[in-house]
Design an enzyme around this catalytic site. Structure first.
Site, mmCIF file in Angstrom:
data_model
loop_
_atom_site.group_PDB
_atom_site.id
_atom_site.type_symbol
_atom_site.label_atom_id
_atom_site.label_comp_id
_atom_site.label_asym_id
_atom_site.label_seq_id
_atom_site.Cartn_x
_atom_site.Cartn_y
_atom_site.Cartn_z
ATOM 1 N N GLY A 198 4.485 -1.065 15.188
ATOM 2 C CA GLY A 198 5.938 -0.834 15.111
ATOM 3 C C GLY A 198 6.268 0.587 15.575
ATOM 4 O O GLY A 198 5.668 1.541 15.092
ATOM 5 N N ARG A 232 1.726 -5.550 20.314
ATOM 6 C CA ARG A 232 0.606 -5.960 19.470
ATOM 7 C C ARG A 232 -0.292 -6.841 20.340
ATOM 8 O O ARG A 232 0.199 -7.621 21.133
ATOM 9 C CB ARG A 232 1.132 -6.679 18.237
ATOM 10 C CG ARG A 232 1.942 -5.696 17.320
ATOM 11 C CD ARG A 232 2.467 -6.364 16.075
ATOM 12 N NE ARG A 232 2.962 -5.390 15.088
ATOM 13 C CZ ARG A 232 4.246 -5.083 14.910
ATOM 14 N NH1 ARG A 232 5.154 -5.648 15.658
ATOM 15 N NH2 ARG A 232 4.625 -4.206 13.986
ATOM 16 N N SER A 233 -1.614 -6.655 20.299
ATOM 17 C CA SER A 233 -2.490 -7.392 21.220
ATOM 18 C C SER A 233 -3.522 -8.222 20.455
ATOM 19 O O SER A 233 -4.386 -7.682 19.761
ATOM 20 C CB SER A 233 -3.236 -6.401 22.134
ATOM 21 O OG SER A 233 -4.324 -7.052 22.767
ATOM 22 N N ASP A 277 -1.868 1.406 10.507
ATOM 23 C CA ASP A 277 -3.250 1.088 10.099
ATOM 24 C C ASP A 277 -3.881 0.035 11.003
ATOM 25 O O ASP A 277 -5.072 0.077 11.293
ATOM 26 C CB ASP A 277 -3.299 0.669 8.612
ATOM 27 C CG ASP A 277 -2.248 -0.391 8.281
ATOM 28 O OD1 ASP A 277 -2.138 -0.774 7.111
ATOM 29 O OD2 ASP A 277 -1.536 -0.833 9.216
ATOM 30 N N THR A 300 4.517 5.472 11.938
ATOM 31 C CA THR A 300 5.173 4.289 11.381
ATOM 32 C C THR A 300 6.216 4.772 10.378
ATOM 33 O O THR A 300 6.015 5.774 9.701
ATOM 34 C CB THR A 300 4.190 3.346 10.650
ATOM 35 O OG1 THR A 300 4.938 2.352 9.929
ATOM 36 C CG2 THR A 300 3.298 4.093 9.678
ATOM 37 N N ASP A 347 6.957 3.316 7.724
ATOM 38 C CA ASP A 347 6.620 2.827 6.372
ATOM 39 C C ASP A 347 5.999 3.874 5.468
ATOM 40 O O ASP A 347 6.016 3.722 4.244
ATOM 41 C CB ASP A 347 5.646 1.640 6.472
ATOM 42 C CG ASP A 347 6.243 0.494 7.247
ATOM 43 O OD1 ASP A 347 5.471 -0.361 7.738
ATOM 44 O OD2 ASP A 347 7.476 0.453 7.398
ATOM 45 N N ASP A 387 2.920 4.280 4.900
ATOM 46 C CA ASP A 387 1.973 3.509 4.067
ATOM 47 C C ASP A 387 0.520 3.780 4.452
ATOM 48 O O ASP A 387 -0.344 2.916 4.323
ATOM 49 C CB ASP A 387 2.254 2.003 4.211
ATOM 50 C CG ASP A 387 2.169 1.537 5.661
ATOM 51 O OD1 ASP A 387 2.177 0.305 5.888
ATOM 52 O OD2 ASP A 387 2.084 2.407 6.562
ATOM 53 N N ARG A 390 7.608 -2.742 4.934
ATOM 54 C CA ARG A 390 6.534 -3.742 4.879
ATOM 55 C C ARG A 390 6.188 -3.991 3.413
ATOM 56 O O ARG A 390 7.077 -4.380 2.651
ATOM 57 C CB ARG A 390 5.314 -3.283 5.686
ATOM 58 C CG ARG A 390 4.448 -4.479 6.150
ATOM 59 C CD ARG A 390 3.295 -4.040 7.025
ATOM 60 N NE ARG A 390 3.726 -3.603 8.341
ATOM 61 C CZ ARG A 390 3.948 -4.443 9.362
ATOM 62 N NH1 ARG A 390 3.818 -5.724 9.189
ATOM 63 N NH2 ARG A 390 4.319 -3.978 10.545
ATOM 64 N N GLY A 438 21.721 7.880 -4.283
ATOM 65 C CA GLY A 438 22.297 7.665 -5.614
ATOM 66 C C GLY A 438 22.438 6.199 -5.988
ATOM 67 O O GLY A 438 23.383 5.813 -6.681
#
Ligand code: F6P
Length: 328
Positions: free
Chosen positions: A15, A76-77, A107, A130, A132, A134, A176, A190
């Site tokens: 991404g 993406r492969s 990752d 990314t 994310d 993450d 994700r 908030g």
């Protein structure tokens, strides 16, 4: 014996995220600074297999530090998941005289890079890109800070209309299967409630909290929901559930989606990308391989790819407590 690097390949994968272009720029200019060649690889591993390369010099990356997305595209492969696909990529790189790689991605990207490096004894360095956040081994992935600012800005706008109509909004954000974006942007905007996969509050707890907000005089409410939240329902079912149990609220849903991936990178992401690009290239030139560059305690540091791909990026429990107190 460490390999000498004469030509580096750089690519983006997975991404996309704001800051990737700033990282590409830094990698290319650090190569130029050290007088080694650099080639851009289009479309990640897919382009690597096809030999879709472009020579890049310091001028190739002008005027991109402020641009979202990635000029090298991303893809993406599935073929790269096969040994035959990776062999094709290796042959293409060898033919092009490329003897080291900088992989900018998440990752999944690093897992592929690690396997490739081990199979072909090929030097690789990872830069975490990314939204994310993450990935183990860095407090910030490239694009995370920009995504937070985008989400806060949008939630502020939604709050205008929520308060005008005394409505409750469920706002779904990306991430994700982690809740960093939801938690940080929720506190920053908030939000009255924040639902994240790391903490299953349950529906009763949610209703109780919303009733408390209502009885404390709040005429509208914002509930930020991480897309990976496990409360058992998707955000539209959450709306139906709350509407059926709380007639006092008119409920609406906003799914922010891919706007969180775009936009001009924040200054923080631009500076982080620039720092990471230098570290990645100079680490390869020092003979290092199979590491990810990260930000740890505000310092640029290396984490073995084996740990980066297996580790977890834990939620900030202190911030979780802050969010609970703020929703009083
Ligand atoms: O990993 C970044 C991310 O934006 C996630 O937050 C999201 O779940 C996913 O990518 C969306 O993937 P795609 O762009 O393939 O729809």
């Amino acid at each position: 014996m460490a390999k000498t690097i004469s030509k580096l390949g750089v690519f983006t994968s997975g991404g996309d995220s704001p800051g990737m272009n700033a990282a590409i720029r830094s990698v290319v200019r650090t190569c130029a600074y050290h007088k080694i060649q650099c080639a851009g690889i289009y479309r990640g591993y897919e382009g690597m297999i096809e030999g879709d390369f472009v020579p890049m010099d310091a001028r190739s990356v002008k005027d991109i530090i402020n641009r979202g997305g990635t000029i090298l595209k991303s893809a993406r492969s599935d073929e790269f998941r096969t040994k035959e696909g990776r062999k094709k990529a290796f042959d293409q790189l060898t033919k092009a005289g490329i003897d080291g790689l900088v992989a900018i991605g998440g990752d999944g990207t690093f897992t592929g890079a690690m396997i490739f490096s081990q199979e072909f004894d090929f030097p690789v360095m990872g830069i975490p890109g990314t939204i994310d956040n993450d990935i183990f081994g860095t407090s910030h992935t490239l694009g995370y800070d920009t995504a937070l600012n985008t989400v806060v800005e949008v939630i502020d706008k939604i709050r205008d209309t929520a308060s005008s109509h005394n409505r409750l909004f469920f706002i779904e954000v990306m991430g994700r299967d982690v809740g960093h974006i939801a938690l940080n942007a929720g506190v920053g905007a908030g939000a009255e409630e924040i639902l994240i996969p790391e903490e299953d509050l349950g529906l009763d707890r949610l209703l109780e909290s919303l009733r408390r907000s209502k009885s404390s005089g709040k005429s509208s409410s914002i509930v930020v929901v991480a897309e990976g939240d496990k409360i058992g329902k998707n955000v539209f079912e959450l709306k139906d559930y709350v509407e059926s149990h709380m007639s006092e609220y008119e409920v609406r849903v906003s799914v922010l989606g891919h706007m969180q991936r775009g936009g001009s990178p924040s200054c923080f992401d631009r500076v982080l990308a620039s720092r990471m690009g230098v570290k990645a290239v100079e680490s390869l030139l020092e003979g290092k391989t199979d590491f990810m560059v990260g930000l740890i305690n505000d310092k640029i540091a290396l984490t073995p790819l084996t740990k980066a791909v297996k580790g977890k990026s834990d939620i900030n429990l202190e911030l979780l407590r802050v969010s609970e107190i703020m929703t009083t």
